[in-house]
Scaffold this active site. Structure first.
Site, short mmCIF file in Angstrom:
data_model
loop_
_atom_site.label_atom_id
_atom_site.label_comp_id
_atom_site.label_asym_id
_atom_site.label_seq_id
_atom_site.Cartn_x
_atom_site.Cartn_y
_atom_site.Cartn_z
CB CYS A 130 -4.42 -10.88 7.36
SG CYS A 130 -3.24 -11.54 5.86
CB CYS A 131 -5.39 -5.80 7.59
SG CYS A 131 -6.13 -6.04 5.98
CB CYS A 213 -3.13 -8.05 -0.07
SG CYS A 213 -2.13 -7.28 0.97
CB CYS A 216 -7.98 -9.20 0.16
SG CYS A 216 -7.72 -10.43 1.42
CB CYS A 239 -5.94 -1.92 4.59
SG CYS A 239 -5.01 -0.28 4.69
#
Length: 253
Positions: A130-131, A213, A216, A239
């Site tokens: 996702c990062c 984000c 998280c 990240c």
């Protein structure tokens, strides 16, 4: 017979480039060793080449943004909108940019989120992926053409940053990574913000000393490490915007 760098094999040319870059970083560190963060920032923008300031517009970002605005309001500021940020961060980005008179803020977003994460569920199955999708790849593309970038990293933030210099060579990219606040302590940040009457990120007062984000990032309890709220419970403390061997990687806690 001497070969110009442009005529040399790729590996040899990259090795020569990295050696020259390392010499440049070493010379800049020697020059600014006993200088202030503001002097390092000014030196980076004026003497280190085509440089961008990468900012998350997080809890402490306003310090470097303020320095950049004073030195040159046209400093390129790269802000990656992951599309999972707190609404408070998006509003803060607009407020700070306008208040400081920053005239070259570049808002970057991934162009393939709809294809690769249409339901926003990737963060549940693979936070690293996702990062990578939402932040590291868009940032990598955004930094193409720059000779270096400015970060807000500081030695006190984690063990992996304890030996941070003002100027570093970023592995495999041919860029410098510049850390003007490397030697600052938390109280230095607070003092600078107080003396210059800079606006705070609204989530700081709600217990978020480090802000990423929304899915998280969680509040931090008294006595916890300031970054404890980032990826809480995960073996993860970055990240992924920092490079090792030419690749953007994440470092475990």
């Amino acid at each position: 017979m001497f070969q110009p760098a442009g005529n040399r094999p790729a590996g040899e040319a990259e090795l020569l480039r990295d050696r020259e870059l390392a010499a440049k970083a070493e010379a800049l560190n020697a020059r600014f060793r006993h200088h202030s963060a503001t002097s390092v920032m000014e030196g980076a923008l004026r003497d280190a080449g085509h440089i961008a300031l990468v900012s998350s517009f997080g809890a402490e970002s306003v310090v470097l943004l303020h320095m950049a605005a004073i030195i040159d309001p046209m400093t390129p500021v790269v802000f990656v909108d992951t599309e999972l940020l707190f609404i408070e961060t998006l509003l803060y980005q607009q407020e700070v940019s306008e208040r400081l008179g920053l005239r070259n803020v570049r808002i970057i977003r991934a162009d393939d989120i709809a294809e690769k994460d249409p339901y926003g569920a990737l963060r549940f199955s693979d936070k690293d992926a996702c990062c990578t999708l939402r932040k590291t790849i868009p940032l990598q593309k955004a930094l193409d053409g720059y000779e270096g970038w400015i970060t807000g990293r500081k030695r006190f933030q984690s063990g992996s940053r304890a030996a941070l210099d003002f100027f570093e060579v970023e592995d495999g990219t041919g860029r410098l990574k510049i850390n003007p606040l490397a030697h600052w302590a938390p109280e230095d940040v607070r003092t600078y913000m107080d003396e210059n009457r800079l606006p705070r990120h609204p989530l700081v007062a709600k217990g978020y000393p480090s802000i990423g984000c929304a899915p998280c990032t969680s509040p931090v309890k008294e006595g916890e490490d300031p970054r404890a709220g980032r990826w809480r419970g995960e073996n993860k403390e970055e990240c992924g915007i920092h490079v090792v061997d030419g690749k953007f990687v994440r470092t475990g806690a």
